[in-house]
Write an enzyme that holds these catalytic residues in place. Structure first.
Site, PDB file in Angstrom:
ATOM      1  N   MET A 139       0.817  -1.208   0.000  1.00 55.61           N
ATOM      2  CA  MET A 139       0.000   0.000   0.000  1.00 55.61           C
ATOM      3  C   MET A 139       0.858   1.270   0.000  1.00 55.61           C
ATOM      4  O   MET A 139       2.068   1.214   0.235  1.00 55.61           O
ATOM      5  CB  MET A 139      -0.924  -0.006   1.221  1.00 55.61           C
ATOM      6  CG  MET A 139      -1.938  -1.135   1.209  1.00 55.61           C
ATOM      7  SD  MET A 139      -3.037  -1.120   2.648  1.00 55.61           S
ATOM      8  CE  MET A 139      -3.998   0.375   2.343  1.00 55.61           C
ATOM      9  N   HIS A 140       0.202   2.391  -0.275  1.00 55.98           N
ATOM     10  CA  HIS A 140       0.728   3.748  -0.058  1.00 55.98           C
ATOM     11  C   HIS A 140       1.740   4.230  -1.088  1.00 55.98           C
ATOM     12  O   HIS A 140       2.000   5.435  -1.163  1.00 55.98           O
ATOM     13  CB  HIS A 140       1.378   3.889   1.328  1.00 55.98           C
ATOM     14  CG  HIS A 140       0.587   3.358   2.470  1.00 55.98           C
ATOM     15  ND1 HIS A 140      -0.705   3.752   2.727  1.00 55.98           N
ATOM     16  CD2 HIS A 140       0.902   2.448   3.439  1.00 55.98           C
ATOM     17  CE1 HIS A 140      -1.146   3.128   3.809  1.00 55.98           C
ATOM     18  NE2 HIS A 140      -0.209   2.332   4.245  1.00 55.98           N
ATOM     19  N   ASP A 181      -2.604  -5.019   0.408  1.00 53.55           N
ATOM     20  CA  ASP A 181      -2.071  -6.329   0.784  1.00 53.55           C
ATOM     21  C   ASP A 181      -2.763  -6.935   2.000  1.00 53.55           C
ATOM     22  O   ASP A 181      -3.097  -8.133   2.006  1.00 53.55           O
ATOM     23  CB  ASP A 181      -0.557  -6.274   0.987  1.00 53.55           C
ATOM     24  CG  ASP A 181      -0.096  -5.138   1.888  1.00 53.55           C
ATOM     25  OD1 ASP A 181      -0.941  -4.421   2.471  1.00 53.55           O
ATOM     26  OD2 ASP A 181       1.130  -4.951   2.008  1.00 53.55           O
TER      27      ASP A 181
END
Length: 484
Positions: free
Chosen positions: A79-80, A235
């Protein structure tokens, strides 16, 4: 047949699953991480796509008949990560990843610029996407002006697969631009970082169709018809789909490189004071909360490295004669910490070392320190009104029953170890691919696995760890001024 593609930090993994949800094969390709400066962490997005292609290439070569029958593909990913594209879909710079800590100053500024806590449901942390874009705006303004789209890692792979700019709700919630309760982009949060909706991907639920595979790739992999590509998930949300954690109150504890205590919710329930992550789930109408610790098995890997002994050697040595008395206290903040401290400058420590302590004592302290960090996460979730009766144990660290005994006793809740199988993010992504292709209910498809064993709390170990936890809680504030 269905494919699940997980774009991780250290590798891309693809699994092949049939309609009965049996995993027939998997393939993975390693990824390199670049750290051009201390605290920075970057990857080349093209490496994700090349690795994903190679994994499917291998599956198509070794299981041609099965791959030709693929109806749905699901995606999950780290992520991110800020993946910046120009008007021709060219990558403008290496992606700035989740574990990059360069944008601390921008976090402070954004926190006062808009209601990120109320709308986004989370503290503005260096790991999230929005402050990374604020950093780019400040330090690379000419590049910022050329941004046409901002994508997340798995969504860059989706673009290569389908030609569509799309993200799912769970991954989008980690940008800090999503109105998490409404499951839509927030114009106010985007404006605070100089962006608007035109630079964002479209949004779908994780179990919905986001597009179809390009004809050229269908030909490359000899697929009979273009499969749909599901929205997928970040995830941890995808891993929750893999282990069947969708029903409100269900939970899993992941002992991976980082540690995650994940609980599914029926409504948006933020607790920014305790640095709890409150995100949309990958299934419609559901949310989840996470407590996140940045160094779980990574703490054990670090100890193995500095002592010159492999992790398996450390664990074998410990299990042959575990300590019976309290040892040193270990803070697992080797890369900073998220829950509950939100402190990228936090650092690890052993406290209370004595001449009599040996390597097994240090190993035991690392396992306990990580377990204590999980208890901090549990307490932060409780402050948000969230509880759970038990948790599924997943991740590489869950292979150690000794560690699970400690963790169950520290959390004072049983841990359930699934029967042998891969219940990670790639499997969850494949399940979401099935949902999208067959218009199936995720609550039915993403059922919990069969349980191999239950690891209950042990009263004697629980009492001993309670004393250790009190020492652990006192250590961070005592050392905080020395960590900067």
């Amino acid at each position: 047949m269905y494919l699940g593609i997980d774009v991780g930090t250290s590798s891309v993994k693809t699994v092949l699953m049939d309609q009965e949800q049996r995993l027939l094969a998997s393939a993975s390709e390693p990824l390199e991480l670049d750290r051009p400066q201390p605290g920075w962490s970057e990857q080349n997005p093209e490496d994700w796509w090349r690795a994903a292609q190679r994994t499917v290439d291998r599956l198509a070569a070794d299981h041609a008949r099965s791959v030709s029958a693929v109806r749905g593909i699901g995606l999950s990913g780290q992520m991110h990560g800020a993946t910046l594209l120009d008007t021709s879909d060219r990558v403008l710079r290496p992606a700035i990843l989740w574990n990059d800590g360069r944008c601390g100053a921008e976090c402070t500024e954004l926190d006062s610029a808009a209601d990120f806590r109320g709308i986004g449901g989370n503290l503005v942390m260096p790991g999230f996407t929005a402050p990374k874009l604020a950093w780019v705006s400040r330090h690379q303004p000419e590049l910022f002006d050329r941004i046409a789209k901002v994508l997340l890692p798995k969504d860059y792979v989706r673009l290569a697969l389908t030609g569509d700019y799309v993200s799912d709700m769970s991954d989008a919630a980690g940008t800090l631009w999503l109105d998490v309760a409404r499951r839509d982009w927030s114009d106010a949060l985007l404006a605070a970082t100089g962006l608007d909706r035109d630079k964002m991907p479209a949004l779908v639920e994780g179990s919905e169709v986001s597009g179809r595979l390009r004809p050229t790739l269908c030909q490359r992999w000899n697929m009979a018809a273009p499969p749909v590509v599901a929205g997928g998930g970040g995830d941890n949300a995808a891993a929750a789909c893999g282990v069947g954690v969708l029903a409100p109150g269900s939970a899993f504890a992941s002992l991976g490189t980082s540690g995650v205590l994940f609980v599914a919710n029926e409504r948006f329930s933020p607790n920014t004071q305790g640095a709890v992550h409150a995100f949309c789930h990958a299934a419609p109408g559901l949310w989840h909360q996470m407590g996140v610790i940045l160094s779980a098995t990574d703490s054990l890997e670090w100890l193995a490295g500095v002592t010159g002994t492999g992790v398996s050697g450390l664990m074998a040595e410990l299990e042959a004669g575990p300590p019976t008395t309290a040892g040193p206290v270990f803070l697992p903040y080797l890369s900073g910490e998220r829950t509950p401290h939100n402190d990228p400058a936090a650092r690890g420590a052993f406290a209370g070392l004595a001449r009599i302590h040996t390597r097994p004592d240090l190993t035991q302290s690392v396992l306990e320190g990580v377990a204590f960090a999980f208890r901090d996460c549990c307490a932060a979730l409780a402050d948000a009104g969230t509880d759970f009766e038990f948790a599924y144990a997943v991740g590489g660290g869950a292979r150690s029953v000794h560690w699970l005994r400690i963790l169950a006793s520290v959390l004072d809740r049983p841990l359930l170890l699934p029967r042998d199988g891969d219940f990670g993010a790639a499997f969850g992504a494949a399940r979401l691919g099935l949902c999208a292709a067959d218009v199936a209910d995720p609550l039915v498809v993403c059922a919990p696995p069969e349980i191999d064993r239950e690891v209950p709390p042990e009263p004697a170990l629980r009492d001993r760890c309670s004393e250790g936890y009190a020492r652990f809680r006192a250590l961070y504030p005592a050392l905080k001024e020395t960590m900067s």
